[in-house]
Scaffold this active site. Sequence first.
Site: not given
Ligand code: IPM
Ligand code: MN
Length: 365
Positions: A142, A189, A221, A245, A249
């Site tokens: 990032y 990884k 993975d 990240d 999710d």
């Molecule tokens: C999160 C989001 C952010 C990230 C983006 C929007 C920069 O996906 O907060 O999880 O990748 O950290």
């Molecule tokens: Mn995110």
Amino acid sequence: MKKHIVVIAGDGIGQEVTAVGKQVLDAVAQKYGHEFTYDTALIGHAAIEATGNPLPEETITKSKASDAILFGAVGHPKYDNDPSAKVRPEQGLLGIRKALGLYANLRPIKLFDELLGASSIRPEILKGADILFFRELTGDVYFGEKGRSDDRDTAYDTMIYSRYEVERIARKAFEAAMTRRRRLCSVDKANVLESSRLWREVVQAMAPEYPDVVVEHQFIDAAAMLLIKDPRRFDVVLTGNLFGDILTDEASQIAGSMGMLASASIGDTTGLYEPIHGSAHDITGKGVANPLASILSAALMLDISFGMKAEAEEVVSAVDAALKAGYRTRDIADADTPDDMILGTEAMGSQILTQLASVAENQVV
Ligand code: IPM
Ligand code: MN
Ligand code: NAD
């Protein structure tokens, strides 16, 4: 207790859910006799529209002067579909994380029992899952050097970590594991990436300091697979910015929805509390966004930044009570949920306030 909170609602459903998160903070302040004062600040697309800058200087100044930040989301379809845009809403969020030194992103994956049926994973696999992710937040690919070749046909992003960056987040994860089930899974990884080999080396070197913590290392993975195969095998998960990240999710499906996952972004100064979800263009303006991630983020603020444990627990209990009473937003409803129990953003917020009031009454001596 007096506290000053900056509300940075941002874009899309960020505006809708943060309004509800703030109402919950207000209700807590009133019940416990705290004085919360608020300011607002711009970020993301909203800030670009108003100032041309996704992170105006004023937003940083106000944030630094506050006791905590309640954050919504950033993002706009205009930029998602325009890879050439130089100024982007997401730069606001990355910028404030960096400016405030918020290197540790705590993402609890807490499955409320009532939502066992809301997940696409079988209940018997899920029941009792309780994971705390430590996602490193100010390093990795990032923030490493990025760019394009002169002919613009080659692009690169650099995945980079320094020892101290790994150590400080790993320390937080080990400490947390000591207060939980004493299991720590570090995800990297290291079979391919040099930055991951440093990551693993640092975590291995620290492990003897925590003899009571059972440490395992998984490759990203395999970790992604195990998370769905057997979520209960995880207690604390420690990982880098990008892997964290993506994995969280994925893990939102353990809790039932993106709309359930709160997070705390902390460092050495002001903490920022943010749902893990984004601005959700597909449901913006429809009044259907689940506000519980924002409400649970507010609870993390009460707990971590303000040390208000009882208040934080009460907010979580109010969420639990609303779910037990059968109320759902659309994202966490299942086939058995009656239509009249499916609430919009504001109505779910009102339910939480009602539950908070009744939890409060029960506790008044
Ligand atoms: C999160 C989001 C952010 C990230 C983006 C929007 C920069 O996906 O907060 O999880 O990748 O950290
Ligand atoms: Mn995110
Ligand atoms: P998203 O998290 O916004 O949405 C993913 C899916 O989850 C969508 O179907 C959405 O409707 C649903 N969802 C998310 N939050 C919900 C809630 N509270 N209640 C009900 N459903 C919810 O991710 P995306 O669609 O990939 O990205 C949209 C925009 O948000 C992009 O511009 C992206 O850059 C940005 N984004 C910002 C953040 C952040 O500010 N922290 C995080 C992720 C994405």
